[in-house]
Design a protein around this motif. Structure first.
Motif, mmCIF file in Angstrom:
data_model
loop_
_atom_site.group_PDB
_atom_site.id
_atom_site.type_symbol
_atom_site.label_atom_id
_atom_site.label_comp_id
_atom_site.label_asym_id
_atom_site.label_seq_id
_atom_site.Cartn_x
_atom_site.Cartn_y
_atom_site.Cartn_z
ATOM 1 N N GLN A 60 28.525 73.873 65.865
ATOM 2 C CA GLN A 60 27.546 72.889 66.320
ATOM 3 C C GLN A 60 26.104 73.395 66.367
ATOM 4 O O GLN A 60 25.175 72.595 66.323
ATOM 5 C CB GLN A 60 27.950 72.381 67.707
ATOM 6 C CG GLN A 60 29.290 71.673 67.673
ATOM 7 C CD GLN A 60 29.815 71.359 69.067
ATOM 8 O OE1 GLN A 60 29.086 71.396 70.041
ATOM 9 N NE2 GLN A 60 31.095 71.059 69.150
ATOM 10 N N HIS A 61 25.906 74.689 66.482
ATOM 11 C CA HIS A 61 24.563 75.267 66.607
ATOM 12 C C HIS A 61 24.534 76.621 65.897
ATOM 13 O O HIS A 61 24.261 77.656 66.500
ATOM 14 C CB HIS A 61 24.238 75.406 68.108
ATOM 15 C CG HIS A 61 22.835 75.748 68.419
ATOM 16 N ND1 HIS A 61 21.748 75.097 67.877
ATOM 17 C CD2 HIS A 61 22.328 76.691 69.252
ATOM 18 C CE1 HIS A 61 20.639 75.628 68.367
ATOM 19 N NE2 HIS A 61 20.956 76.600 69.198
ATOM 20 N N PRO A 62 24.841 76.618 64.577
ATOM 21 C CA PRO A 62 24.977 77.883 63.848
ATOM 22 C C PRO A 62 23.768 78.803 63.911
ATOM 23 O O PRO A 62 23.917 80.019 63.824
ATOM 24 C CB PRO A 62 25.265 77.459 62.415
ATOM 25 C CG PRO A 62 25.430 75.996 62.408
ATOM 26 C CD PRO A 62 25.085 75.456 63.735
ATOM 27 N N SER A 63 22.588 78.254 64.093
ATOM 28 C CA SER A 63 21.406 79.112 64.134
ATOM 29 C C SER A 63 21.425 80.048 65.337
ATOM 30 O O SER A 63 20.743 81.069 65.339
ATOM 31 C CB SER A 63 20.123 78.268 64.146
ATOM 32 O OG SER A 63 20.041 77.487 65.322
ATOM 33 N N SER A 108 23.827 78.276 53.340
ATOM 34 C CA SER A 108 22.551 78.539 54.010
ATOM 35 C C SER A 108 21.382 78.442 53.033
ATOM 36 O O SER A 108 20.314 77.952 53.390
ATOM 37 C CB SER A 108 22.579 79.893 54.723
ATOM 38 O OG SER A 108 22.528 80.964 53.826
ATOM 39 N N HIS A 117 17.563 72.136 58.638
ATOM 40 C CA HIS A 117 17.687 73.215 59.613
ATOM 41 C C HIS A 117 19.059 73.857 59.433
ATOM 42 O O HIS A 117 20.036 73.178 59.055
ATOM 43 C CB HIS A 117 17.532 72.653 61.033
ATOM 44 C CG HIS A 117 17.354 73.710 62.067
ATOM 45 N ND1 HIS A 117 18.411 74.393 62.613
ATOM 46 C CD2 HIS A 117 16.232 74.199 62.646
ATOM 47 C CE1 HIS A 117 17.958 75.266 63.501
ATOM 48 N NE2 HIS A 117 16.637 75.168 63.537
ATOM 49 N N ASP A 119 21.190 74.498 61.487
ATOM 50 C CA ASP A 119 22.206 73.821 62.302
ATOM 51 C C ASP A 119 22.901 72.683 61.558
ATOM 52 O O ASP A 119 23.944 72.206 61.997
ATOM 53 C CB ASP A 119 21.591 73.303 63.600
ATOM 54 C CG ASP A 119 21.248 74.429 64.552
ATOM 55 O OD1 ASP A 119 21.769 75.554 64.377
ATOM 56 O OD2 ASP A 119 20.444 74.193 65.481
ATOM 57 N N SER A 120 22.361 72.270 60.424
ATOM 58 C CA SER A 120 22.997 71.222 59.612
ATOM 59 C C SER A 120 23.824 71.789 58.465
ATOM 60 O O SER A 120 24.436 71.036 57.724
ATOM 61 C CB SER A 120 21.930 70.278 59.045
ATOM 62 O OG SER A 120 21.262 69.607 60.079
ATOM 63 N N GLN A 122 26.658 73.197 58.255
ATOM 64 C CA GLN A 122 28.095 72.931 58.273
ATOM 65 C C GLN A 122 28.423 71.580 57.634
ATOM 66 O O GLN A 122 29.576 71.300 57.350
ATOM 67 C CB GLN A 122 28.649 72.986 59.703
ATOM 68 C CG GLN A 122 28.571 74.356 60.344
ATOM 69 C CD GLN A 122 29.490 75.392 59.714
ATOM 70 O OE1 GLN A 122 29.895 75.304 58.560
ATOM 71 N NE2 GLN A 122 29.822 76.421 60.476
#
Length: 177
Positions: A60-63, A108, A117, A119-120, A122
Motif C-alpha cells: 500500500q505504501h511501497p515508497s 519502478s 509516484h 506508491d502506485s 503495484q
C-alpha cells in the motif's frame, strides 16, 4: 540493437544469452539493475510474509518499505532510474537498446516513466519475459508498451527523425503537419 544492459544476476544474463550471441553484442552488466535486496525476506515463501506488518506497507505504501537487512523500494527506484537514464543518454536518439532486469525494478522504472509516484507501482503488471518499451526524449519519456507478451516488436523501432518530443494531440498516430 545498439546495446544490451543486464542485471548482474545469472537468470537475467541467461535470458539474453541467445539474443546477444546471435547479434554479437557484449552485454553490459549494470549493478544498479540488480534485483531488490529483500534482506531477511530473501528465499522466504510469500505465505510466510503476508502476515507481517511490512507486507501491508509493501503493498500500500511501497515508497516507505525498507526490507529488514535489505534495501528500500525507494532506493531501488532511484538506482534503477538513474541507470536507465544514463544508458539512454549515452546512446543516440535513434539507437534501440534492451534492458533485462527484475519485476519490481522494471515496475519502478515504468512508474517513473509514467509520472507515477512509487506508491502506485503495484498497479503495474510485469510478467516474466514480457516486453515494456519506453522511449526517452529531451523533455520526457513516452511509454509505448507495458507487459507485452506477444510477438509484434514494431514498437521497438525508433520514430522518424523529424518527430519532436511533444506529445501527439489527442493521442493520434496519424500524419503530423
Amino acid at each position: 540493437m545498439s546495446r544490451v544492459v543486464v542485471s548482474p544476476l545469472q537468470r537475467c544474463q541467461e535470458t539474453v544469452a541467445g539474443l546477444v550471441g546471435q547479434r554479437g553484442i557484449e552485454p553490459v552488466v549494470e549493478e544498479r539493475l540488480a534485483e531488490v535486496d529483500y534482506g531477511d525476506w530473501t528465499g522466504r515463501k510469500i505465505s510466510e510474509l503476508t502476515d507481517q506488518e511490512l507486507w501491508k506497507v509493501v503493498q500500500q505504501h511501497p515508497s516507505a518499505a525498507v526490507f529488514p537487512g535489505g534495501e528500500g523500494l525507494a532506493q531501488v527506484q532511484a538506482r534503477a532510474v538513474a541507470a536507465v537514464r544514463e544508458h539512454d543518454r549515452m546512446l543516440g536518439a535513434r539507437d534501440v537498446w534492451l534492458l533485462c532486469s527484475h519485476g519490481d525494478v522494471i515496475k519502478s522504472v515504468l512508474a517513473d516513466a509514467l509520472g507515477l509516484h512509487l506508491d502506485s507501482f503495484q498497479r503495474i503488471v510485469v510478467d516474466p519475459c514480457s516486453v515494456s518499451v519506453v522511449r526517452y526524449t529531451e523533455t520526457r519519456p513516452f511509454v509505448l508498451k507495458v507487459n507485452d507478451t506477444g510477438g509484434d516488436v514494431s514498437g521497438l523501432l525508433p520514430p522518424p527523425e523529424s518527430q519532436s518530443s511533444d506529445a501527439v494531440v489527442g493521442g493520434s498516430t496519424g500524419k503530423q503537419d
